[in-house]
Design a protein around this motif. Structure first.
Motif, PDB file in Angstrom:
ATOM      1  N   ALA A  66       0.834  -1.205   0.000  1.00 43.95           N
ATOM      2  CA  ALA A  66       0.000   0.000   0.000  1.00 43.95           C
ATOM      3  C   ALA A  66       0.866   1.252   0.000  1.00 43.95           C
ATOM      4  N   THR A  67       1.916   1.224   0.793  1.00 46.26           N
ATOM      5  CA  THR A  67       2.806   2.377   0.865  1.00 46.26           C
ATOM      6  C   THR A  67       3.531   2.585  -0.463  1.00 46.26           C
ATOM      7  N   ARG A  68       3.969   1.509  -1.064  1.00 44.45           N
ATOM      8  CA  ARG A  68       4.648   1.630  -2.369  1.00 44.45           C
ATOM      9  C   ARG A  68       3.735   2.238  -3.423  1.00 44.45           C
ATOM     10  N   HIS A  69       2.464   1.890  -3.368  1.00 47.80           N
ATOM     11  CA  HIS A  69       1.516   2.381  -4.372  1.00 47.80           C
ATOM     12  C   HIS A  69       0.789   3.644  -3.916  1.00 47.80           C
ATOM     13  N   ARG A  70       1.282   4.242  -2.820  1.00 50.99           N
ATOM     14  CA  ARG A  70       0.743   5.512  -2.318  1.00 50.99           C
ATOM     15  C   ARG A  70      -0.737   5.408  -1.955  1.00 50.99           C
ATOM     16  N   VAL A  71      -1.121   4.279  -1.396  1.00 49.80           N
ATOM     17  CA  VAL A  71      -2.503   4.065  -0.966  1.00 49.80           C
ATOM     18  C   VAL A  71      -2.582   4.302   0.542  1.00 49.80           C
ATOM     19  N   VAL A  72      -3.450   5.190   0.959  1.00 47.10           N
ATOM     20  CA  VAL A  72      -3.644   5.466   2.371  1.00 47.10           C
ATOM     21  C   VAL A  72      -4.408   4.303   3.012  1.00 47.10           C
ATOM     22  N   VAL A  73      -3.930   3.837   4.160  1.00 42.07           N
ATOM     23  CA  VAL A  73      -4.591   2.759   4.891  1.00 42.07           C
ATOM     24  C   VAL A  73      -4.906   3.236   6.308  1.00 42.07           C
ATOM     25  N   THR A  74      -6.148   3.008   6.736  1.00 36.29           N
ATOM     26  CA  THR A  74      -6.555   3.370   8.089  1.00 36.29           C
ATOM     27  C   THR A  74      -7.225   2.176   8.764  1.00 36.29           C
ATOM     28  N   ASN A  75      -7.341   2.254  10.093  1.00 33.96           N
ATOM     29  CA  ASN A  75      -8.051   1.214  10.847  1.00 33.96           C
ATOM     30  C   ASN A  75      -8.873   1.867  11.953  1.00 33.96           C
ATOM     31  N   THR A  76      -9.433   1.052  12.844  1.00 33.59           N
ATOM     32  CA  THR A  76     -10.288   1.576  13.922  1.00 33.59           C
ATOM     33  C   THR A  76      -9.804   1.027  15.270  1.00 33.59           C
ATOM     34  N   PRO A  77      -8.628   1.426  15.722  1.00 38.67           N
ATOM     35  CA  PRO A  77      -7.987   0.759  16.862  1.00 38.67           C
ATOM     36  C   PRO A  77      -8.659   0.955  18.209  1.00 38.67           C
TER      37      PRO A  77
END
Length: 301
Positions: A66-77
């Motif tokens: 995801a980081t390589r493809h510049r995709v933002v990733v979020t979660n709900t911790p």
């Protein structure tokens, strides 16, 4: 939607496969995912801009890709800490006091008279609680253990100020395994924690100990767990997650000293509402050009 977002909801309960997710990634800019969705490099390289995970864990997402493809990733911790910690304690109590089999016994009409030797379990007061993983959930489980007047010891790569303040001892994995009367797992699934608890580790535990897992199933080698339960290396187990989920090891299904649940750690109205709100807040922040509150790879911004 008020913010001008075009939203499509997938209504099938069966998790999507990689092909389906890759197709959706070509069609939409944002995917809201569950822990059962295989967010692989192929999916992440299909044009998607954001993956908003509705879960605390994210081992189903290839975060480096995801980081390589510049995709933002979020979660709900934060949203599921209380619900999962409480579910962990439900498992602990159910195993320690034989709640499930006693319930079945009663429902089957077999309860005819009080029996001084029936369903003898173990008290928790004064016993030792061992926690693997001192994050939000593991720490909350430790806080609740104090109400049972249990002593605390934990294993984590990073010391926990909160657990330390409760008198917990930060020790090695071996020490936790040897000393714990209750072993509770709260580690993320990583290459280092996969099958962390195997035959060698289970042999170190007390014959009277119980193990509870509400984290990720693959942290435990279930073949080794079955052997440990059959041969009496440990007294019982309570599991909400499984190595090959949703499949459960067939030998576990027939054991009366095991409590099995269908991955319901966050299954409270409060937690699911909070998770939904957290996903929405992450997505709206991204759409509006703000930093999402629970971003996992901020370097892509």
């Amino acid at each position: 939607m008020e913010r001008g977002l075009d939203v499509w909801v997938r209504e099938r309960c069966v998790p999507p496969d990689e092909d389906e997710l890759a197709g959706l990634a070509r069609e939409f800019q944002i995917l809201i995912t569950l822990l059962t969705d295989p967010v692989t490099e192929r999916v992440l390289s299909s044009g998607i801009r954001m993956v908003a995970q509705m879960a605390g864990g994210y081992d189903n997402i290839d975060l480096p890709a995801a980081t390589r493809h510049r995709v933002v990733v979020t979660n709900t911790p934060d949203a599921l800490t209380e619900s999962t910690a409480e579910l962990t304690w439900a498992l602990i109590l159910a195993v320690a006091r034989h709640i499930v089999i006693a319930d079945q016994y009663t429902r089957q009409g077999r309860f005819k008279a009080w029996d001084a030797t029936a369903f003898l379990g173990a008290e928790l007061s004064g016993k030792s609680m061992g926690i693997l993983g001192a994050g939000r959930i593991g720490t909350r489980v430790g806080e609740i253990a104090c109400a049972f007047r249990m002593s605390l010891l934990y294993y984590d790569l990073v010391p926990s100020e909160r657990l330390d303040s409760l008198g917990a001892r930060h020790v090695s994995l071996t020490e936790v395994l040897r000393e714990a009367d209750v072993l509770s797992l709260h580690l993320p699934l990583t290459p280092e924690t996969k099958a962390l608890i195997g035959e060698k580790e289970l042999r170190l535990m007390k014959p009277s100990a119980i193990i509870v897992n509400a984290a990720r199933g693959s942290i435990v080698d279930e073949d080794a767990l079955v052997k440990a339960l059959k041969e009496g290396w440990i007294a019982g187990a309570g599991f909400d997650v499984y190595e090959k989920e949703p499949k459960v090891h067939p030998d576990l299904l027939g054991m009366s000293n095991v409590v099995l649940l269908p991955h319901i750690g966050s299954a409270t109205r409060e937690a699911r509402s909070a998770m939904s709100r957290a996903v929405a807040e992450n997505v709206l922040a991204f759409v509006e050009g703000r930093r999402p509150p629970n971003i996992l790879n901020p370097e892509v911004l």
